[in-house]
Design a protein around this motif. Structure first.
Motif, PDB file in Angstrom:
ATOM      1  N   CYS A   1      34.918  48.239  25.167  1.00  0.00           N
ATOM      2  CA  CYS A   1      36.279  48.744  25.376  1.00  0.00           C
ATOM      3  C   CYS A   1      36.333  49.687  26.581  1.00  0.00           C
TER       4      CYS A   1
ATOM      5  N   PRO B   1      41.846  48.735  33.579  1.00  0.00           N
ATOM      6  CA  PRO B   1      43.244  48.275  33.575  1.00  0.00           C
ATOM      7  C   PRO B   1      44.003  48.572  32.283  1.00  0.00           C
TER       8      PRO B   1
ATOM      9  N   LEU C   1      43.157  55.507  25.652  1.00  0.00           N
ATOM     10  CA  LEU C   1      43.216  55.431  24.190  1.00  0.00           C
ATOM     11  C   LEU C   1      42.973  56.790  23.542  1.00  0.00           C
TER      12      LEU C   1
ATOM     13  N   PRO D   1      44.870  41.052  30.036  1.00  0.00           N
ATOM     14  CA  PRO D   1      43.500  40.548  30.058  1.00  0.00           C
ATOM     15  C   PRO D   1      42.613  41.057  28.929  1.00  0.00           C
TER      16      PRO D   1
ATOM     17  N   LEU E   1      39.620  54.582  15.879  1.00  0.00           N
ATOM     18  CA  LEU E   1      40.780  54.643  16.774  1.00  0.00           C
ATOM     19  C   LEU E   1      41.942  55.369  16.089  1.00  0.00           C
TER      20      LEU E   1
HETATM   21  C1  HEC Z   1      39.242  43.424  29.841  1.00  0.00           C
HETATM   22  C2  HEC Z   1      39.832  44.703  29.642  1.00  0.00           C
HETATM   23  C3  HEC Z   1      39.997  45.229  28.228  1.00  0.00           C
HETATM   24  C4  HEC Z   1      39.040  45.358  27.255  1.00  0.00           C
HETATM   25  C5  HEC Z   1      37.569  44.983  27.330  1.00  0.00           C
HETATM   26  C6  HEC Z   1      39.690  45.978  26.136  1.00  0.00           C
HETATM   27  N1  HEC Z   1      41.014  46.184  26.414  1.00  0.00           N
HETATM   28 FE1  HEC Z   1      42.372  47.038  25.198  1.00  0.00          FE
HETATM   29  N2  HEC Z   1      43.833  46.683  26.564  1.00  0.00           N
HETATM   30  C7  HEC Z   1      43.637  46.166  27.809  1.00  0.00           C
HETATM   31  C8  HEC Z   1      44.917  46.085  28.478  1.00  0.00           C
HETATM   32  C9  HEC Z   1      45.140  45.595  29.909  1.00  0.00           C
HETATM   33  C10 HEC Z   1      45.884  46.555  27.569  1.00  0.00           C
HETATM   34  C11 HEC Z   1      47.388  46.637  27.776  1.00  0.00           C
HETATM   35  C12 HEC Z   1      47.946  45.305  27.334  1.00  0.00           C
HETATM   36  C13 HEC Z   1      49.429  45.318  27.418  1.00  0.00           C
HETATM   37  O1  HEC Z   1      49.962  45.249  28.516  1.00  0.00           O
HETATM   38  O2  HEC Z   1      50.057  45.406  26.350  1.00  0.00           O
HETATM   39  C14 HEC Z   1      45.158  46.925  26.376  1.00  0.00           C
HETATM   40  C15 HEC Z   1      45.775  47.471  25.242  1.00  0.00           C
HETATM   41  C16 HEC Z   1      45.078  48.001  24.179  1.00  0.00           C
HETATM   42  C17 HEC Z   1      45.685  48.727  23.077  1.00  0.00           C
HETATM   43  C18 HEC Z   1      47.151  49.027  22.926  1.00  0.00           C
HETATM   44  C19 HEC Z   1      47.388  50.283  23.730  1.00  0.00           C
HETATM   45  C20 HEC Z   1      48.827  50.736  23.739  1.00  0.00           C
HETATM   46  O3  HEC Z   1      49.017  51.850  24.265  1.00  0.00           O
HETATM   47  O4  HEC Z   1      49.697  50.012  23.260  1.00  0.00           O
HETATM   48  C21 HEC Z   1      44.659  49.108  22.253  1.00  0.00           C
HETATM   49  C22 HEC Z   1      44.782  49.898  20.944  1.00  0.00           C
HETATM   50  C23 HEC Z   1      43.446  48.610  22.815  1.00  0.00           C
HETATM   51  N3  HEC Z   1      43.730  47.953  23.982  1.00  0.00           N
HETATM   52  C24 HEC Z   1      42.195  48.800  22.257  1.00  0.00           C
HETATM   53  C25 HEC Z   1      41.044  48.220  22.747  1.00  0.00           C
HETATM   54  C26 HEC Z   1      39.762  48.323  22.088  1.00  0.00           C
HETATM   55  C27 HEC Z   1      39.497  49.113  20.826  1.00  0.00           C
HETATM   56  C28 HEC Z   1      38.882  47.601  22.823  1.00  0.00           C
HETATM   57  C29 HEC Z   1      37.417  47.325  22.522  1.00  0.00           C
HETATM   58  C30 HEC Z   1      37.135  46.835  21.179  1.00  0.00           C
HETATM   59  C31 HEC Z   1      39.614  47.060  23.964  1.00  0.00           C
HETATM   60  N4  HEC Z   1      40.912  47.461  23.883  1.00  0.00           N
HETATM   61  C32 HEC Z   1      39.052  46.307  24.965  1.00  0.00           C
HETATM   62  C33 HEC Z   1      42.431  45.791  28.376  1.00  0.00           C
HETATM   63  C34 HEC Z   1      41.236  45.748  27.691  1.00  0.00           C
END
Ligand code: HEC
Length: 244
Positions: A178, A192, A196, A218, A240
């Protein structure tokens, strides 16, 4: 350097030149022999000791966090220190390039005849400072927290099983990649994905779990994690859910 010193230097230089051996072929031969010996040592070492190649590349991995080779740690650290995105190209490409250009211009800029380091205070001080700065940045880069680990203190209110769950979630989130896209406290990359650090004050746990199962690209889906090891997924969501 005064006139007397200059004459003395020129006399000594003329004498050495008359007595010495020409650069070609003597010095060239010396350099050539040493180069061949070093090549041979490297070939023997690679045959005997082998080369560390690391694990096989996995093109489908979305959670791989690249780390530079040690000799680039100073640039890597510079990149970590410089926060405003507009300054990143200047710091990582601009500064080293300016440094190299200055080094190339040095013989034209510094026309002094002195060669002893103590008689060239500006060059010596600059050299020592640059070496010190690079050494410091290399050390900091090398000892920077692993990109797969979240350094964070548990909320004081947590105790017992909840604390154990939080600890587990901290490790799972760290190992799930993450941090490649999200910042959590002082850990990870700012983008990108959104930060969090305070996600729990924005999304309830159920919505976080839903995002992990069904994210917007992505961001990769962590649905498989839930089916393969539900307790890890649960720990991740609990961790989280404490970020408020
Ligand atoms: C390749 C990049 C990437 C990875 C790896 C990734 N994320 Fe994300 N995540 C994003 C992006 C870009 C968004 C925004 C998506 C959108 O536009 O709604 C997002 C959105 C989120 C959101 C919602 C945030 C909000 O403010 O609404 C959470 C919660 C989240 N990610 C948790 C995680 C967790 C936990 C992990 C690992 C287990 C993880 N992400 C791995 C790119 C990633």
């Amino acid at each position: 350097m005064n006139r007397k010193e200059k004459e003395e230097y020129l006399r000594e230089y003329g004498q050495l030149k008359a007595e010495g051996e020409p650069f070609f072929p003597y010095a060239v031969a010396h350099d050539g022999i040493i180069a061949v010996v070093i090549m041979a040592i490297i070939i023997v070492m690679s045959l005997v000791l082998g080369a560390e190649l690391g694990p096989k590349a996995d093109p489908t991995s979305t959670t791989y966090v690249p780390r530079p080779e040690w000799y680039f740690f100073f640039l890597f650290e510079l990149l970590r220190i410089i926060k405003p995105p507009q300054l990143v190209p200047l710091a990582t490409i601009g500064v080293p390039t300016i440094g190299i250009i200055l080094l190339m211009l040095l013989p034209f800029l510094d026309r002094g005849a002195e060669r002893h380091p103590l008689k060239r205070p500006i060059a010596t001080t600059t050299g020592i400072l640059v070496i010190f700065a690079m050494g410091y940045l290399t050390f900091m880069g090398a000892s920077a927290g692993s990109p797969n680990e979240i350094e964070m203190k548990a909320p004081a209110a947590l105790a017992g099983p909840a604390l154990v769950e939080w600890e587990k979630g901290r490790i799972v989130v760290g190992q799930s990649g993450c941090l490649a896209c999200h910042k959590i406290g002082e850990n990870g990359n700012d983008g990108p994905g959104p930060q969090l650090t305070h996600i729990a004050s924005k999304l309830p746990e159920a919505a976080i779990a839903q995002t992990l199962r069904n994210p917007t690209a992505p961001m990769p889906s962590f649905k498989n994690l839930q089916t393969e090891s539900p307790e890890k997924f649960k720990a991740m969501v609990s961790f989280l859910g404490q970020l408020n």
